[in-house]
Design an enzyme around this catalytic site. Structure first.
Site, PDB file in Angstrom:
ATOM      1  N   HIS A 145      15.368 -16.938  62.978  1.00  0.00           N
ATOM      2  CA  HIS A 145      16.218 -17.800  63.792  1.00  0.00           C
ATOM      3  C   HIS A 145      17.526 -17.089  64.128  1.00  0.00           C
ATOM      4  O   HIS A 145      17.857 -16.052  63.542  1.00  0.00           O
ATOM      5  CB  HIS A 145      16.538 -19.113  63.063  1.00  0.00           C
ATOM      6  CG  HIS A 145      15.437 -20.118  63.128  1.00  0.00           C
ATOM      7  ND1 HIS A 145      14.383 -20.131  62.242  1.00  0.00           N
ATOM      8  CD2 HIS A 145      15.210 -21.156  63.980  1.00  0.00           C
ATOM      9  CE1 HIS A 145      13.570 -21.125  62.537  1.00  0.00           C
ATOM     10  NE2 HIS A 145      14.048 -21.763  63.586  1.00  0.00           N
ATOM     11  N   LYS A 149      22.378 -20.326  62.466  1.00  0.00           N
ATOM     12  CA  LYS A 149      21.648 -21.345  61.717  1.00  0.00           C
ATOM     13  C   LYS A 149      22.163 -21.411  60.290  1.00  0.00           C
ATOM     14  O   LYS A 149      22.298 -20.386  59.616  1.00  0.00           O
ATOM     15  CB  LYS A 149      20.146 -21.056  61.728  1.00  0.00           C
ATOM     16  CG  LYS A 149      19.313 -22.185  61.129  1.00  0.00           C
ATOM     17  CD  LYS A 149      17.851 -22.020  61.449  1.00  0.00           C
ATOM     18  CE  LYS A 149      17.003 -23.119  60.822  1.00  0.00           C
ATOM     19  NZ  LYS A 149      17.409 -24.473  61.280  1.00  0.00           N
TER      20      LYS A 149
END
Length: 257
Positions: A145, A149
């Site tokens: 990701h 995040k």
């Protein structure tokens, strides 16, 4: 449907666009850090007042793991259908389920509301079942990701891992930390990478002496999540109105299927 958005960062803006594209009205946006949010006060009491005063029919909460529990404690007692896209609070689900039962609130949570990801869950489950008789294949997962995040591994990665464990006898526990010694055979390794602006990639790897089988889902943008979350809120609201589902409960996205 009139919708309140709690969290108005990048995802919040996508949720607003998705809600309006699907014919809904966003009646209030709440975020202490977003300069264009309607309400910027982070206080729990003000959060509850803002949502209640907006006349919202439903709420979508997408913030971060550090504040999600405080937000849910303020929002659940309002009794308005609530969809939660924030991950990282699995260990507190029983508290929210109890709060919903006591106050009549209704919560729908999912590690990922993307239609594609939820199809991926099912594909992974079937692949695990197919390969279960073949002892030579080991299993692991990997996810990547963007570097903003807040949680690692992702809620989606943990949901994939839980579904693998539910369909195999080869793995009995999840290991999300780095190995500093030879891994135990029963440990399902869930590894994570954070880099750049990647919306989200999840892979499940089946590796044997002769070959490797890899199943992968790659998100190109977060729009799929936003559309899925809005549709899930509408489905939850419809299910409550028709009596298919009851108020005062914590539901998963699979309950709407």
């Amino acid at each position: 449907m009139k919708i309140a958005l709690v969290g108005y960062g990048k995802m919040g803006h996508l949720l607003k666009a998705a809600a309006e594209n699907l014919g809904n009205e966003v009646v209030v946006t709440i975020d202490p850090f977003a300069p264009d949010a309607d309400v910027k006060n982070a206080d729990s009491a003000e959060l509850a007042r803002a949502v209640k005063g907006s006349g919202a029919d439903g709420v979508i909460e997408f913030t971060n793991p550090a504040v999600v529990m405080e937000n849910l404690r303020a929002l659940v007692p309002l009794g308005i259908p609530l969809v939660v896209g924030t991950t990282g609070w699995t260990q507190n689900e029983s508290e929210i389920a109890d709060l919903a039962a006591k106050t009549g609130g209704t919560v729908l949570r999912s590690s990922n509301f993307s239609t594609g990801v939820n199809m991926f869950f099912r594909i992974v489950e079937e692949a695990v079942k197919i390969l279960e008789p073949f002892s030579e294949y080991d299993i692991a997962t990997w996810e990547m990701h963007h570097n903003q995040k807040a949680d690692s591994p992702s809620g989606t990665a943990l949901e994939i891992a839980r579904r693998i464990l539910a369909n195999t006898s080869k793995k009995t526990e999840i290991e999300a930390d780095a190995f500093h010694e030879r891994p135990q055979k029963n440990a399902l390794h869930v590894s994570s990478t954070r880099c750049g602006s990647v919306p989200g990639t999840h892979s499940v790897i089946f590796d044997g002496p002769a070959d490797t089988i890899e199943i992968r889902h790659t998100a190109r943008s977060r729009e799929g999540f936003a559309m899925g979350a809005v549709r899930a809120l509408k489905s939850l609201d419809d299910a409550l109105k028709t009596g298919k589902h009851s108020r005062g409960k914590l539901y998963g996205l699979e309950d709407l299927e």
